[in-house]
Write an enzyme that holds these catalytic residues in place. Structure first.
Site, PDB file in Angstrom:
ATOM      1  N   HIS B  64     108.529 154.705  25.872  1.00  5.77           N
ATOM      2  CA  HIS B  64     108.520 153.830  24.779  1.00  5.77           C
ATOM      3  C   HIS B  64     109.297 152.846  24.741  1.00  5.77           C
ATOM      4  CE1 HIS B  64     106.286 153.234  20.825  1.00  5.77           C
ATOM      5  NE2 HIS B  64     107.518 152.622  20.756  1.00  5.77           N
ATOM      6  N   HIS B  66     109.910 147.958  23.781  1.00  2.00           N
ATOM      7  CA  HIS B  66     109.345 146.916  23.053  1.00  2.00           C
ATOM      8  C   HIS B  66     109.962 145.693  23.704  1.00  2.00           C
ATOM      9  CE1 HIS B  66     107.058 148.604  19.741  1.00  2.00           C
ATOM     10  NE2 HIS B  66     107.778 149.581  19.838  1.00  2.00           N
ATOM     11  N   GLU B 144      98.843 146.202  22.310  1.00  6.28           N
ATOM     12  CA  GLU B 144      98.835 146.793  20.810  1.00  6.28           C
ATOM     13  C   GLU B 144      97.908 145.995  20.037  1.00  6.28           C
ATOM     14  OE1 GLU B 144     102.405 148.521  18.852  1.00  6.28           O
ATOM     15  OE2 GLU B 144     102.508 146.400  18.274  1.00  6.28           O
ATOM     16  N   HIS B 182      99.066 150.367  16.775  1.00  4.03           N
ATOM     17  CA  HIS B 182     100.293 150.064  15.933  1.00  4.03           C
ATOM     18  C   HIS B 182     100.640 151.231  15.083  1.00  4.03           C
ATOM     19  CE1 HIS B 182     103.673 148.606  13.084  1.00  4.03           C
ATOM     20  NE2 HIS B 182     104.305 148.362  14.425  1.00  4.03           N
ATOM     21  N   HIS B 209     102.550 154.687  16.811  1.00  3.01           N
ATOM     22  CA  HIS B 209     103.668 154.934  15.951  1.00  3.01           C
ATOM     23  C   HIS B 209     103.241 155.610  14.832  1.00  3.01           C
ATOM     24  CE1 HIS B 209     104.955 150.982  17.751  1.00  3.01           C
ATOM     25  NE2 HIS B 209     105.964 151.715  17.914  1.00  3.01           N
ATOM     26  N   GLU B 212     107.043 157.582  11.255  1.00  5.07           N
ATOM     27  CA  GLU B 212     108.684 157.218  11.485  1.00  5.07           C
ATOM     28  C   GLU B 212     109.507 157.116  10.333  1.00  5.07           C
ATOM     29  OE1 GLU B 212     108.556 153.542  13.465  1.00  5.07           O
ATOM     30  OE2 GLU B 212     110.715 153.475  14.055  1.00  5.07           O
ATOM     31  N   ASP B 309     112.907 153.270  22.923  1.00  5.17           N
ATOM     32  CA  ASP B 309     112.452 152.106  22.106  1.00  5.17           C
ATOM     33  C   ASP B 309     112.937 150.704  22.587  1.00  5.17           C
ATOM     34  OD1 ASP B 309     110.820 151.396  19.780  1.00  5.17           O
ATOM     35  OD2 ASP B 309     111.738 152.490  18.313  1.00  5.17           O
TER      36      ASP B 309
END
Lengths: 405, 405
Positions: B64, B66, B144, B182, B209, B212, B309
């Site tokens: 994972h 970004h 996404e 998302h 996700h 969280e 992340d």
């Protein structure tokens, strides 16, 4: 006289504050904090240091290190305190041999690079004495005493006094001899008593490892567990030499840093004025099977300071690495609140614990000053972001002198 | 054909094992594991790679990231998920502009340097498509989709399909297009339904996700809290679009990585065969106010994988830094047991989660191989010490090709 210009000056006096675009005039101590132009006009011969894009903070105080174990990387066994102690006994001689002056000096410099001005060094053997005494860093040099058998008390005391006196020869305002009682499982009460009396009579700082492991707690409270088996190697007297209260009693009215205290349930047993807790979060993770109860400690009013411990139980002595480890280990704390606690514990609290006139950017305080690269963020984020993003200080001044790394 | 000699080969098949002084013959996949001399005689034209002092392990899979937020350092606000989201909305455009191909490529390489062969990239905007498609790394590219208002569903779906099709053009065995929904607070059920059906019909991997933050949990379970106020900006319909069960229902029989799950109380809601949990420990510390309940997760039998992340909520994408953060955050775990869980989660578990034939040093598996410097320690200490001491891989092979960092 030097004048240093800064974008931001971090101050922890009473409450956390940031001074914007100010300058500091200093020699050995901080003389004045004001607008740069004012200081320049007043101190015409001063050397100007332009850090007007940078951040200034009080230099860190790393209250607990073991430089004599600086050569360790993978020789020691982690996960359980007793297994680690066994691996220490096995590897001690080799590790000591490898920890020559050059390596110890390099290790001290690696700490200074991360913003550390003062080091609380626990000296087990004295091989670190000269290099510490001649270091650029400010050192509180805790000569350590231990020995569990009553038969070796006299001999160990004589050796200790010899080592202590050797350290006193170097005493100055940057090298402060002190005493460390190793721990309640390793130091006979005769030695603890003598050491504490000696400290009291000579106004010396003390330090002691205390309640670091589950084994130590079970031993002190129940007289059983893995420690019992292990202590047979050194001492036939298979009763604990203290309980929790009787050990602490020796340190009454003596300024003492109790290190680890992971298994302390009741912090009110300590004296708020004389005692403080030294927290070595990374080391505890590798050895202790538990984390310091930081919430309970803070509620108790006993003050916290931060140490990296030695490379015998840490992977880095970079002080920011240790602060980052604290952010992760104490993960139930509000992130910004914890960042502030860590900064205060690493500067003014630690200075108070060590009777040092440093730890603040404030007139009259020692000019132990770190310069860090500024970060583009809100002031409310700054303490946290500095811990997250900083690898090294840009400059460091100790007692007003700029250090070379 | 290549033959690589190694001091130790780490294997996680069935149980953890170390092969001593063996060699691996490989092309795109692993052909044979045996004594070096045997392989040399059998494959006479093979290129010999002498890592006979080093350790070989399956390359890490960072499930994972970004990459589109790779330019962030201090622009975003940490400590509370909603404050972070607000800072993301404010800084998104600037951060995206700064995340050019060069920076994204540098970021991918920084991960590879730490032993990562495969990256699960969540692509929000598609600006990372070409650089990912042309990367040396193996990439699962999660396109996404989001949008909370029913009015923009058609439009967002069209844009998503356009982006998805653009990614399909690059599809090969090292670049695998996939889909990310998302989150349940940001993606309208119309879009989730369409995306899940599309994934099912085209046998695509999914990611989402999930739970969280405390805000997300309160919103999904009670329809109240800070999220309600914030969502007013995007959607007048002030009811949560899902509850926990109704969101998960869409992902029935679809291979899905649910990311974070910090506020999941009952892991039995997931499907052991199809679902896995992606854990981003450092990111959770900065944003989520809680830590994943790793003990509960492991007891549930749902498999774990590890992601860094993005730099939007981490200070380093070095995979060893993330593993070290896990050692600190999950501080109630036995250190050696946790080290093994982390290695397995980062290799074979992650490969299974992503339907990849990698994650093991085993005949027939993809030759996604990392080489690390050997460490002088007992084999029983090796997994832990590698995590503690390793900064970078010495070499990396992806699909049999040696990578340049």
């Amino acid at each position: 006289m030097k004048i240093i210009k800064a974008k931001k000056i971090l101050n922890f006096e009473n409450a956390f504050k940031i001074l914007q675009d100010k300058a500091i005039a200093f020699e050995k101590t901080i003389i004045q904090i004001d607008d740069f132009e004012k200081l320049k006009n007043k101190y015409k011969n001063a050397t100007i240091i332009d850090c007007s894009n940078d951040i200034i903070a009080p230099g860190f105080i790393n209250t607990h290190t073991h430089l004599e174990f600086s050569s360790n990387k993978t020789s020691l066994v982690y996960g359980d305190f007793l297994k680690w102690v066994e691996s220490i006994v096995k590897s001690r001689d080799n590790l000591s041999k490898e920890a020559n002056d050059k390596l110890i000096e390099k290790t001290i410099k690696s700490m200074m690079k991360s913003g550390v001005c003062t080091i609380g060094e626990i000296s087990s053997f004295g091989i670190d004495l000269e290099i510490c005494a001649n270091s650029q860093a400010r050192i509180v040099f805790f000569n350590e005493i231990l020995g569990a058998s009553d038969k070796i008390c006299d001999d160990n005391w004589d050796k200790f006094i010899k080592r202590f006196n050797a350290s006193v020869k170097y005493k100055n305002d940057k090298f402060i001899p002190a005493i460390s009682v190793h721990s309640p499982y390793s130091t006979h009460p005769i030695l603890t008593k003598k050491a504490c009396e000696f400290a009291k009579n000579n106004s010396l700082l003390m330090s002691a490892h205390f309640l670091e492991s589950n084994h130590e707690k079970i031993w002190l409270t129940k007289g059983s567990g893995g420690f019992k088996k292990w202590l047979l190697n050194f001492n036939k007297n298979l009763e604990p030499m203290y309980n929790i209260d009787s050990f602490l009693k020796y340190f009454k009215d003596i300024k003492t840093l109790f290190t680890h205290c992971v298994y302390v349930d009741d912090f009110s047993k300590f004296d708020k004025k004389m005692h403080s807790i030294t927290h070595c979060a990374f080391s505890n993770r590798l050895l202790s099977k538990k984390t310091l109860n930081l919430k309970k400690l803070i509620l108790s009013g006993i003050k916290l300071n931060i140490g990296t411990d030695g490379l015998s139980s840490n992977i880095s002595l970079n002080f920011f690495d240790e602060l980052r480890a604290n952010l992760l280990i104490h993960d139930s704390f509000d992130l910004h609140k914890l960042a502030e606690i860590l900064w205060i514990s690493s500067t003014i609290n630690a200075a108070n614990a060590l009777n040092l006139n440093s730890g603040l950017i404030s007139v009259g305080r020692l000019a132990d000053i770190a310069v860090y690269e500024n970060l583009k963020c809100e002031d409310s984020e700054l303490l946290l972001q500095l811990i997250l993003q900083t690898k090294e200080a840009k400059k460091l001044f100790i007692g007003g002198d700029e250090c070379s790394f």
